[in-house]
Design a protein around this motif. Structure first.
Motif, PDB file in Angstrom:
ATOM      1  N   PRO A   1      18.844  25.444 -61.859  1.00  0.00           N
ATOM      2  CA  PRO A   1      18.547  24.954 -60.510  1.00  0.00           C
ATOM      3  C   PRO A   1      19.758  25.072 -59.585  1.00  0.00           C
TER       4      PRO A   1
ATOM      5  N   LEU B   1      20.020  28.494 -58.230  1.00  0.00           N
ATOM      6  CA  LEU B   1      19.049  28.711 -57.165  1.00  0.00           C
ATOM      7  C   LEU B   1      19.554  28.122 -55.853  1.00  0.00           C
ATOM      8  N   GLU B   2      20.168  26.969 -55.948  1.00  0.00           N
ATOM      9  CA  GLU B   2      20.715  26.356 -54.732  1.00  0.00           C
ATOM     10  C   GLU B   2      21.852  27.196 -54.158  1.00  0.00           C
TER      11      GLU B   2
ATOM     12  N   ASN C   1      20.562  31.062 -46.403  1.00  0.00           N
ATOM     13  CA  ASN C   1      20.506  30.346 -45.126  1.00  0.00           C
ATOM     14  C   ASN C   1      21.144  28.971 -45.262  1.00  0.00           C
TER      15      ASN C   1
ATOM     16  N   PRO D   1      20.984  21.660 -46.032  1.00  0.00           N
ATOM     17  CA  PRO D   1      20.993  20.187 -45.943  1.00  0.00           C
ATOM     18  C   PRO D   1      19.635  19.644 -45.491  1.00  0.00           C
TER      19      PRO D   1
ATOM     20  N   GLY E   1      17.543  18.552 -48.312  1.00  0.00           N
ATOM     21  CA  GLY E   1      18.025  17.472 -49.152  1.00  0.00           C
ATOM     22  C   GLY E   1      19.172  17.818 -50.072  1.00  0.00           C
TER      23      GLY E   1
ATOM     24  N   ALA F   1      22.280  14.648 -43.094  1.00  0.00           N
ATOM     25  CA  ALA F   1      20.913  15.171 -43.104  1.00  0.00           C
ATOM     26  C   ALA F   1      20.323  15.128 -44.508  1.00  0.00           C
ATOM     27  N   ASP F   2      21.089  15.554 -45.498  1.00  0.00           N
ATOM     28  CA  ASP F   2      20.535  15.604 -46.850  1.00  0.00           C
ATOM     29  C   ASP F   2      20.264  14.203 -47.392  1.00  0.00           C
TER      30      ASP F   2
ATOM     31  N   VAL G   1      16.948  13.179 -46.068  1.00  0.00           N
ATOM     32  CA  VAL G   1      15.836  13.838 -46.777  1.00  0.00           C
ATOM     33  C   VAL G   1      15.528  13.086 -48.062  1.00  0.00           C
TER      34      VAL G   1
ATOM     35  N   ARG H   1      12.194  17.673 -41.936  1.00  0.00           N
ATOM     36  CA  ARG H   1      11.932  18.305 -40.641  1.00  0.00           C
ATOM     37  C   ARG H   1      11.697  19.793 -40.829  1.00  0.00           C
ATOM     38  N   THR H   2      11.038  20.397 -39.842  1.00  0.00           N
ATOM     39  CA  THR H   2      10.957  21.863 -39.801  1.00  0.00           C
ATOM     40  C   THR H   2      11.708  22.340 -38.567  1.00  0.00           C
ATOM     41  N   PHE H   3      11.950  23.648 -38.518  1.00  0.00           N
ATOM     42  CA  PHE H   3      12.696  24.220 -37.406  1.00  0.00           C
ATOM     43  C   PHE H   3      11.775  25.004 -36.496  1.00  0.00           C
TER      44      PHE H   3
ATOM     45  N   THR I   1      13.609  29.052 -40.277  1.00  0.00           N
ATOM     46  CA  THR I   1      14.927  28.986 -40.888  1.00  0.00           C
ATOM     47  C   THR I   1      14.696  29.026 -42.385  1.00  0.00           C
TER      48      THR I   1
ATOM     49  N   MET J   1      13.204  25.137 -55.251  1.00  0.00           N
ATOM     50  CA  MET J   1      14.525  24.594 -54.962  1.00  0.00           C
ATOM     51  C   MET J   1      14.417  23.176 -54.414  1.00  0.00           C
ATOM     52  N   VAL J   2      13.491  22.998 -53.473  1.00  0.00           N
ATOM     53  CA  VAL J   2      13.332  21.684 -52.864  1.00  0.00           C
ATOM     54  C   VAL J   2      12.815  20.677 -53.885  1.00  0.00           C
TER      55      VAL J   2
ATOM     56  N   GLN K   1      15.469  19.664 -56.368  1.00  0.00           N
ATOM     57  CA  GLN K   1      16.437  18.737 -55.796  1.00  0.00           C
ATOM     58  C   GLN K   1      15.821  17.336 -55.725  1.00  0.00           C
TER      59      GLN K   1
ATOM     60  N   GLY L   1      18.476  19.268 -59.280  1.00  0.00           N
ATOM     61  CA  GLY L   1      19.033  20.343 -58.459  1.00  0.00           C
ATOM     62  C   GLY L   1      20.474  20.691 -58.780  1.00  0.00           C
TER      63      GLY L   1
ATOM     64  N   GLU M   1       7.675  27.361 -43.759  1.00  0.00           N
ATOM     65  CA  GLU M   1       8.577  26.434 -43.091  1.00  0.00           C
ATOM     66  C   GLU M   1       8.088  25.006 -43.301  1.00  0.00           C
TER      67      GLU M   1
ATOM     68  N   LEU N   1       8.363  23.875 -47.133  1.00  0.00           N
ATOM     69  CA  LEU N   1       9.682  23.412 -47.553  1.00  0.00           C
ATOM     70  C   LEU N   1       9.866  21.935 -47.217  1.00  0.00           C
ATOM     71  N   ALA N   2       9.414  21.547 -46.037  1.00  0.00           N
ATOM     72  CA  ALA N   2       9.563  20.151 -45.643  1.00  0.00           C
ATOM     73  C   ALA N   2       8.657  19.251 -46.495  1.00  0.00           C
TER      74      ALA N   2
END
Lengths: 288, 342, 253
Positions: B204, B207-208, B215, B220, B223, C76-77, C80, C86-88, C92, C105-106, C109, C114, C160, C163-164
């Motif tokens: 993981p 991947l991060e 990007n 952040p 999360g 920000a993290d 979350v 949030r989305t952009f 993004t 990935m999300v 985490q 993660g 997008e 991911l959120a």
């Protein structure tokens, strides 16, 4: 005399700083404008130096006449490179920009070594720019005085240009927000080409002027890369005035370092830069 | 950049299975990897007169690999990576000179010291981006070189360290200068670290890292604590580089100032670009290509070498961003598409 | 002021860029599960407000609370992980990663793995399955293994949002979710938004008036950095100030 030494250091430092500014100003603007990591910028300055030296030594040109040619020649070379190569990389990851410009530096250093050899280029200033003059109790080095005066004029013209001309305003706008500027109908691409041209000319001029002060050999492209990057980073993105202050500071600190603690070499500069950047990551004058 | 080649879906493969296949695919053993390690092993047996070169390829390959973790996977540009190589080399050398001659623990300690240095750098660097980052890494590399140059008492300055005696491995296998023991030792160490690197990039965390590369702005917002990840990446990358430096010191029984030089940092950049960024094996292949070419052309004027290498770098950046490995990928995709048509 | 009952609260939120005040004294409340639209002319500070709440910008003054907890000084993290995503406005995304990798990935985490350098992704089936689930909800199952850069813009816009959502937020900030999406693809985005779980509070910026009036339970109008007015869609549509400034005099509701 401590005061005398101090004044000498400041005087010398400012002269060196003006030189560093001339060599870095172009990079400060192009970096701020296009976020293009041009590590070959110091190589451009080197080219200016070699142009001037060749004209003087091989063709007997007077020093002052070589300066505009050095600037122009460098600008033409760099401008061609920009049109042919660099502009394909403006929207590409900075990693590739670094690779590209490092490759160009490598090729430049090799070419220069091939043509002129790896020794320090001998150079002799005309008599009116050599020696020193007496002012009161002080011996003032004429060449450094010339640097401060002539360089100062160029700096003044630059700052005036950036602040008061419409070109300068467009540049400042584009540095601030490229997208909005181009949506105002301003051709940012052409703006950048012109800024790059001028910036490279300045670098070439700086290189030519620096030969008498710091010498010229193929290692110039790398030695001064560090200094130029320091000036640009400390000065903050795209800020000419920031670059000026940073260059002057760097010049004075470097001369002071070499005077008081010569055995440590450029250690002081690098160490101080690391410290400053830790405290102010966006440069000394960054906005929020 | 590696082209992601989609395995031709058989009719019964569901999208869900395809999702799982993505991870199986990206973590698979490529034939280039197997080929490299087999060829390297065979070379040790078949070319006993070229052990020096083989060892150099492996060590430089490990260094390039550590650089790939930083640049190819996390996308962090650095021009001072040789600093960690040098720190590892000098650590191992000084340890041995001080009487600590056990080689494996020497490597571990070198990794630890280099890792700590990487961590320290990351604390500064994690606030910077773009040119500031490049500048700091360049500056730190040059700084360390100057410091090592001046500190003759510790580093030996221009003369470097010599007379580094290393005790036999496991008390049994005696070292000889660039000899068979040394090369096999190097092979085993580098291979094990290669396996570890593979593990890391397919985790993981790996991947991060790719997320950061692709990007950094988004990271952040989903999360992920960016600074913490930078610190780990730098530490791990620096530790790997430190082992490479320590290996060189141990098997050559000397440490020179060139371990810290900008040339070494730039060479890593070139090797990774030529081999293929973000593939791990690309770093090794690039190192092999570079070292072998340098060996073959060693009597060439260094001026020519620098020019052609610079040109090669420019050409690769223009036309072959995926490097050799990426090129092979594209070739395979092309061949397969031709086969499908016929 | 009772901040505990609501999903998101801002109090006196201000953001200045030098002499330019972009967000001025915004007091805003988002109840649980609410569908709340934020509208206003271009440059009124909507995206800046989202950036402030999301943690991409630090406020010049004011505070923000997420489910009663003061998040003003969190990164920000950190926000979350406490349930704010949030989305952009402009995609993004991760160009060379596939949607399944990005969403995994999300999820990884969020699940706390993660940071693991040792765990094998390939074998983290649960995580991948959850990511796949999310992609299915967002109609992206078929595209899950194609590099993001190869997807059509409308599908990227869905990613997008995916991911959120993968962060399992309690509060979701959507910055112009349908922006730039061609007519024929925007239907999917609309249905995705309407299918969002009821327990998520959604604050969305939109220029598309259809979308706004279709989904919003409440609307806030932001003009020149200040809240002009707030109310139900009917109230907003009827408000003469709003009609004049933003909707124009000939709107038909």
């Amino acid at each position: 005399m401590i005061l005398g030494n101090l004044l000498y250091i400041i005087f010398s430092g400012v002269a060196y700083g003006v030189l560093l500014f001339l060599m870095s100003a172009g990079l400060a603007v192009t970096q701020g404008l296009m976020r293009f990591a041009n590590l070959a910028h110091a190589a451009f300055a080197m080219l200016g130096g070699y142009l001037a030296v060749t004209l003087m030594n091989s063709y007997g040109w007077p020093f002052l006449l070589t300066l505009p040619i050095a600037a122009l020649g460098t600008a033409l070379f760099a401008g061609t490179l920009e049109r042919l190569l660099f502009r394909r990389f403006y929207n590409v990851s900075q990693l590739y920009q670094i690779m590209l410009t490092v490759g160009i530096v490598s090729m430049s250093v090799a070419s220069v070594t091939f043509i002129w050899g790896s020794v320090n280029q001998p150079v002799r200033m005309p008599s009116y720019l050599s020696g020193s003059i007496q002012v009161g109790n002080f011996d003032i080095d004429v060449y450094r005085l010339f640097l401060i005066v002539a360089g100062g004029l160029v700096v003044w013209a630059l700052i005036w240009g950036i602040d008061s001309t419409s070109f300068g305003a467009k540049v400042r706008a584009a540095v601030d927000n490229r997208r909005v500027t181009s949506s105002c109908g301003i051709n940012v691409d052409r703006l950048f080409m012109t800024a790059f041209f001028i910036g490279s000319a300045l670098a070439g001029l700086g290189g030519a002027l620096s030969v008498n002060l710091v010498g010229l050999s193929p290692t110039f492209a790398l030695d001064f890369l560090a200094y130029v990057l320091i000036v640009v980073t400390l000065g903050g993105h795209g800020s000419m005035k920031g670059a000026l202050v940073a260059a002057l500071l760097l010049g004075v600190v470097d001369v002071a370092g070499k005077y008081y603690v010569p055995q440590t070499g450029p250690f002081i500069i690098y160490a101080l830069t690391v410290v400053v950047l830790f405290w102010r990551p966006h440069g000394l004058f960054a906005k929020a | 950049m590696t082209a992601i080649e989609i395995p031709a879906p058989a009719p019964v493969v569901t999208p869900q299975e395809r999702a799982h296949k993505v991870f199986a695919f990206t973590s698979r053993w490529r034939w280039e990897e197997i080929a490299f390690w087999v060829v390297a092993a065979l070379s040790i047996l078949i070319f006993p007169t070229h052990l020096v070169l083989i060892a150099q390829v492996l060590i430089t390959g490990l260094f390039a690999l550590s650089f790939d973790l930083l640049v190819g996977y996390a996308g962090i540009p650095s021009l001072g990576h040789a600093a960690f190589f040098g720190i590892g080399a000098y650590t191992a050398g000084l340890l041995a000179r001080a009487g600590w001659t056990e080689p494996i623990s020497g490597l571990l300690i070198a990794a630890l010291v280099a890792g700590i240095a990487g961590f320290a750098l990351s604390v500064v660097v994690s606030r910077l981006t773009g040119i500031g980052l490049i500048m700091i890494t360049l500056g730190v590399g040059l700084l360390l070189y100057e410091a090592a140059h001046s500190a003759r008492g510790i580093t030996g300055g221009d003369d470097g360290l010599s007379g580094i005696n290393i005790a036999p491995i496991f008390g049994h296998f005696q070292f000889d200068f660039y000899g068979k023991t040394a090369v096999v030792y190097t092979y085993v160490v580098v291979f094990l670290l290669y396996l570890l690197a593979r593990r890391i990039v397919n985790s993981p965390f790996g991947l991060e890292m790719k997320g950061i590369r692709e990007n950094v702005r988004r990271v952040p917002a989903i999360g992920i604590p960016l600074r913490k990840r930078y610190m780990v990446v730098f530490t791990v990358s620096a530790a790997f580089a430190g082992v490479a430096g320590a290996l060189l010191g141990q098997i050559t029984q000397t440490v020179a100032l060139s371990a810290l030089s900008f040339d070494r940092s730039a060479a890593a950049l070139i090797m990774v670009m030529i081999g293929g960024m973000g593939t791990l094996i690309g770093a090794l292949v690039g190192a092999a290509a570079y070292m072998v070419a340098q060996d073959r052309l060693s009597d060439l004027n260094p001026v020519y070498w620098n020019f052609w290498v610079g040109l090669l770098l420019v050409l690769f950046v223009l036309f072959a961003r995926g490097g050799l490995i990426g090129g092979v990928d594209r070739l395979i995709v092309w061949i397969r598409s031709k086969r499908k048509k016929s | 002021m009772n901040v505990n009952g609501d999903a998101l609260t801002t109090a006196g939120l201000c953001k200045n860029f030098g002499a330019l005040s972009v967000v001025i004294d915004v007091n805003f409340v988002l109840p649980h599960g609410c569908r709340h639209a934020l509208i206003g002319p271009n440059g009124s500070g909507k995206t800046t407000l989202i950036n402030l709440i999301g943690g991409a910008l630090t406020p010049t003054a004011g505070k923000m609370y997420l489910e009663g907890e003061d998040i003003t000084h969190l990164t920000a993290d950190q926000r979350v992980s406490r349930g704010l995503a949030r989305t952009f406005q402009i995609n993004t995304l991760f160009p060379r990663l596939t949607p399944i990798e990005a969403v995994t990935m999300v999820v990884a985490q969020r699940r706390g793995i993660g940071a693991s350098l040792w765990r094998s992704l390939k074998r983290s089936s649960d995580t991948i399955d959850e990511a796949y689930e999310i992609l299915t909800q967002l109609h992206l199952a078929d595209d899950c293994d194609r590099p993001t850069a190869q997807l059509a813009y409308g599908r990227q816009r869905l990613l997008e949002i995916a991911l959120a959502l993968a962060a399992r937020p309690k509060v979701l900030l959507l910055d112009e979710p349908a922006a730039g999406v061609p007519q024929q693809q925007s239907g999917e985005i609309l249905s995705v938004i309407s299918d969002l779980p009821d327990d998520i509070a959604v604050l969305f910026i939109e220029h598309d008036i259809d979308l706004v009036f279709r989904f919003a339970e409440r609307i806030t109008v932001l003009v020149a950095g200040r809240i002009l007015c707030e109310g139900t869609p009917a109230e907003i549509a009827a408000d003469p100030e709003v009609r004049r400034i933003y909707l124009g005099d000939e709107v038909h509701v």
